[in-house]
Design a protein around this motif. Structure first.
Motif, short mmCIF file in Angstrom:
data_model
loop_
_atom_site.label_atom_id
_atom_site.label_comp_id
_atom_site.label_asym_id
_atom_site.label_seq_id
_atom_site.Cartn_x
_atom_site.Cartn_y
_atom_site.Cartn_z
N ARG A 164 0.83 -1.20 0.00
CA ARG A 164 0.00 0.00 0.00
C ARG A 164 0.87 1.25 0.00
N TYR A 165 1.91 1.24 0.80
CA TYR A 165 2.81 2.39 0.83
C TYR A 165 3.43 2.63 -0.54
N ALA A 166 3.95 1.59 -1.16
CA ALA A 166 4.62 1.73 -2.45
C ALA A 166 3.66 2.28 -3.50
N VAL A 167 2.46 1.72 -3.56
CA VAL A 167 1.47 2.17 -4.54
C VAL A 167 1.06 3.61 -4.26
N GLY A 168 0.82 3.94 -3.00
CA GLY A 168 0.42 5.30 -2.65
C GLY A 168 1.48 6.32 -3.00
N VAL A 169 2.74 6.01 -2.73
CA VAL A 169 3.84 6.92 -3.04
C VAL A 169 3.91 7.17 -4.54
N LEU A 170 3.82 6.11 -5.34
CA LEU A 170 3.94 6.26 -6.79
C LEU A 170 2.75 7.01 -7.39
N LEU A 171 1.54 6.73 -6.90
CA LEU A 171 0.37 7.44 -7.41
C LEU A 171 0.45 8.93 -7.10
N CYS A 172 0.88 9.27 -5.90
CA CYS A 172 1.02 10.67 -5.54
C CYS A 172 2.07 11.37 -6.40
N GLN A 173 3.13 10.65 -6.72
CA GLN A 173 4.16 11.27 -7.54
C GLN A 173 3.62 11.63 -8.92
N VAL A 174 2.74 10.79 -9.45
CA VAL A 174 2.09 11.12 -10.72
C VAL A 174 1.22 12.37 -10.56
N GLY A 175 0.52 12.46 -9.43
CA GLY A 175 -0.33 13.61 -9.19
C GLY A 175 0.43 14.92 -9.11
N TRP A 176 1.66 14.86 -8.63
CA TRP A 176 2.46 16.08 -8.53
C TRP A 176 2.83 16.65 -9.88
N LEU A 177 2.61 15.90 -10.95
CA LEU A 177 2.85 16.44 -12.29
C LEU A 177 1.99 17.66 -12.58
N GLY A 178 0.91 17.79 -11.81
CA GLY A 178 0.07 18.96 -11.99
C GLY A 178 0.80 20.27 -11.79
N LEU A 179 1.86 20.26 -10.97
CA LEU A 179 2.65 21.48 -10.78
C LEU A 179 3.39 21.89 -12.05
N LEU A 180 3.57 20.95 -12.96
CA LEU A 180 4.28 21.24 -14.21
C LEU A 180 3.34 21.64 -15.34
N PHE A 181 2.14 21.08 -15.35
CA PHE A 181 1.27 21.24 -16.52
C PHE A 181 0.03 22.09 -16.27
N PHE A 182 -0.33 22.33 -15.03
CA PHE A 182 -1.50 23.15 -14.76
C PHE A 182 -1.12 24.64 -14.84
N PRO A 183 -2.09 25.51 -15.13
CA PRO A 183 -1.80 26.95 -15.15
C PRO A 183 -1.27 27.42 -13.80
N GLU A 184 -0.51 28.49 -13.83
CA GLU A 184 0.14 28.97 -12.61
C GLU A 184 -0.86 29.28 -11.50
N GLY A 185 -2.01 29.83 -11.86
CA GLY A 185 -3.01 30.17 -10.85
C GLY A 185 -3.62 28.96 -10.17
N ALA A 186 -3.56 27.80 -10.84
CA ALA A 186 -4.15 26.59 -10.27
C ALA A 186 -3.16 25.80 -9.42
N ARG A 187 -1.90 26.15 -9.47
CA ARG A 187 -0.89 25.34 -8.80
C ARG A 187 -1.03 25.30 -7.27
N PRO A 188 -1.41 26.42 -6.62
CA PRO A 188 -1.64 26.30 -5.17
C PRO A 188 -2.71 25.28 -4.83
N TRP A 189 -3.73 25.15 -5.66
CA TRP A 189 -4.78 24.16 -5.42
C TRP A 189 -4.27 22.75 -5.68
N VAL A 190 -3.42 22.62 -6.69
CA VAL A 190 -2.78 21.32 -6.94
C VAL A 190 -1.96 20.91 -5.72
N PHE A 191 -1.20 21.87 -5.20
CA PHE A 191 -0.39 21.58 -4.02
C PHE A 191 -1.25 21.16 -2.85
N LEU A 192 -2.35 21.88 -2.61
CA LEU A 192 -3.21 21.56 -1.48
C LEU A 192 -3.79 20.16 -1.61
#
Length: 412
Positions: A164-192
């Motif tokens: 569960r830990y391994a899967v959770g860590v990897l899935l979250c890492q994919v989610g952090w891609l939003g900091l690269l591809f989302f508009p700048e104004g949306a990035r604080p929400w991606v972070f949250l």
């Protein structure tokens, strides 16, 4: 961390030396004389680079009066630093076998934090999180590999937790891609959203079973990291002294800042280490609240150092902010540190209302010091030192009158 008071069975001794590769099995929570390893100390030391970079960029942002943006970027970058450190710390407390592969994967994680540190300035200045994401990805993928290795040696519930830990860590890492591809104004929400997701991984992974972390070892590891962060604040106070020596015209104005800064950091150290917190880390709820709450302790302690540098730059005319704003850069994180340490540590060892109110009242007094102009930092340091003295006196009186086991240390 654990969400279960009954961890899986584990051997009670340290890993056996000899073979370069050994099974990554759980260590015992009752293991005697468990202390931080040289590899863990090296791991912490390398995180100083990332913390220093985050602090330096916060100084620049505050000095240029980009307060909101600077604090937001600092919170995001520091979360990545803290979360990667914390995940390794709790994993190592349960599974450190110190073989060759374990060391190599840990060194890969260290390389990741150095990559993250290299990208901090671009994240602050250009809102480019690519290097930060890449460094974080290196650390987190290596962490997932450690969990999968632990799963290979585990059985039943313990194996499920590791997967569960391994899967959770990897899935979250994919989610952090939003900091690269989302508009700048949306990035604080991606972070949250992603920060909440990361915080949920241990809770969900250890549902119904827990890992065999060692309370005394965990308390020591957190204490060591606190010392490292406070060390950054000492360095900031040193900068004040050096600047005063280099710029003789400002020496009289900088000495109070340097003195107040040292009093703050000395008091911060005293207050944190006044109580033996490892005895409090027993239930799942205590472990999660204590471990997660240290984000505020670490972030505020590092921010104190950044605030001291801002105060120095404002005094010598290099910062484009008012004296009030420069003072707040020191007093507000100091107050947050005092309140958080009280909530997580000190209040559990207080005996009576008088002891309980010392730190909250001190935090309020430190905030009030913000309005004292050029003497704000010195006054905040003096108030912090008086809080330590008051704690010692109250504890001594309680002990002298048979206050019980809860008053066993000179707490503030």
């Amino acid at each position: 961390m654990t969400s279960s008071p009954t961890p899986p069975a584990a051997h009670s001794g340290p890993p056996t030396a000899g073979r370069p590769l050994r099974r990554l099995t759980a260590r015992g929570r009752d293991e005697a004389h468990r202390v931080a390893s040289p590899l863990e100390l090296f791991f912490d030391l390398c995180f100083v680079v990332a913390i220093a970079q985050a602090g330096a960029q916060l100084v620049h942002a505050l000095a240029e009066n980009h307060v909101g943006e600077g604090i937001m970027n600092y919170a995001m970058v520091f979360f990545a630093i803290w979360w990667a450190w914390m995940n390794f710390t709790w994993f190592a407390s349960a599974y450190d076998n110190d073989d060759v592969l374990y060391r190599v994967v840990t060194l890969v994680q260290i390389a990741g934090v150095l990559v993250l540190a290299a990208g901090v300035s671009r994240a602050f200045e250009d809102h480019d999180f690519l290097a930060v994401w890449l460094g974080y990805a290196i650390m987190r993928i290596a962490m997932a590999a450690q969990w999968l290795r632990a799963a290979r040696s585990a059985r039943d519930a313990e194996r499920t937790v590791a997967v569960r830990y391994a899967v959770g860590v990897l899935l979250c890492q994919v989610g952090w891609l939003g900091l690269l591809f989302f508009p700048e104004g949306a990035r604080p929400w991606v972070f949250l959203v992603m920060a909440i997701a990361e915080l949920c991984v241990p809770v969900l992974a250890e549902r119904g079973a827990g890992t065999a972390w060692h309370p005394h070892h965990i308390a020591e590891r957190y204490g060591l990291f606190t010392i490292i962060v406070l060390g950054e604040t000492v360095a900031a106070a040193t900068v004040a002294v050096k600047t005063g020596v280099d710029e003789h015209d400002a020496l009289a104005d900088l000495v109070p800042i340097a003195t107040g800064g040292l009093l703050i950091v000395f008091s911060a150290w005293w207050i944190y280490f006044a109580v033996p917190i490892h005895g409090h880390l027993r239930s799942s709820r205590q472990a999660f609240l204590w471990g997660y709450g240290h984000y505020l302790i670490f972030a505020s302690a590092a921010a104190i150092g950044a605030g001291l540098e801002v105060a120095v730059e404002q005094t010598v005319g290099k910062a484009h902010i008012s004296t009030l704003a420069a003072s707040a850069a020191v007093t507000l994180p100091t107050a947050l540190y005092l309140l958080t340490v009280w909530a997580l540590h000190s209040r559990h060892f207080k005996a009576g209302i008088a002891q309980q109110v010392v730190l909250p009242a001190t935090a309020l007094a430190v905030i009030c010091c913000t309005f004292l102009g050029d003497w704000a930092v010195f006054a905040a340091g003096l108030v912090s030192a008086l809080a330590v003295a008051a704690g010692i006196v109250l504890t001594s009186r309680t002990s002298a009158h048979g206050g019980g086991a809860r008053a066993t240390a000179p707490v503030a």
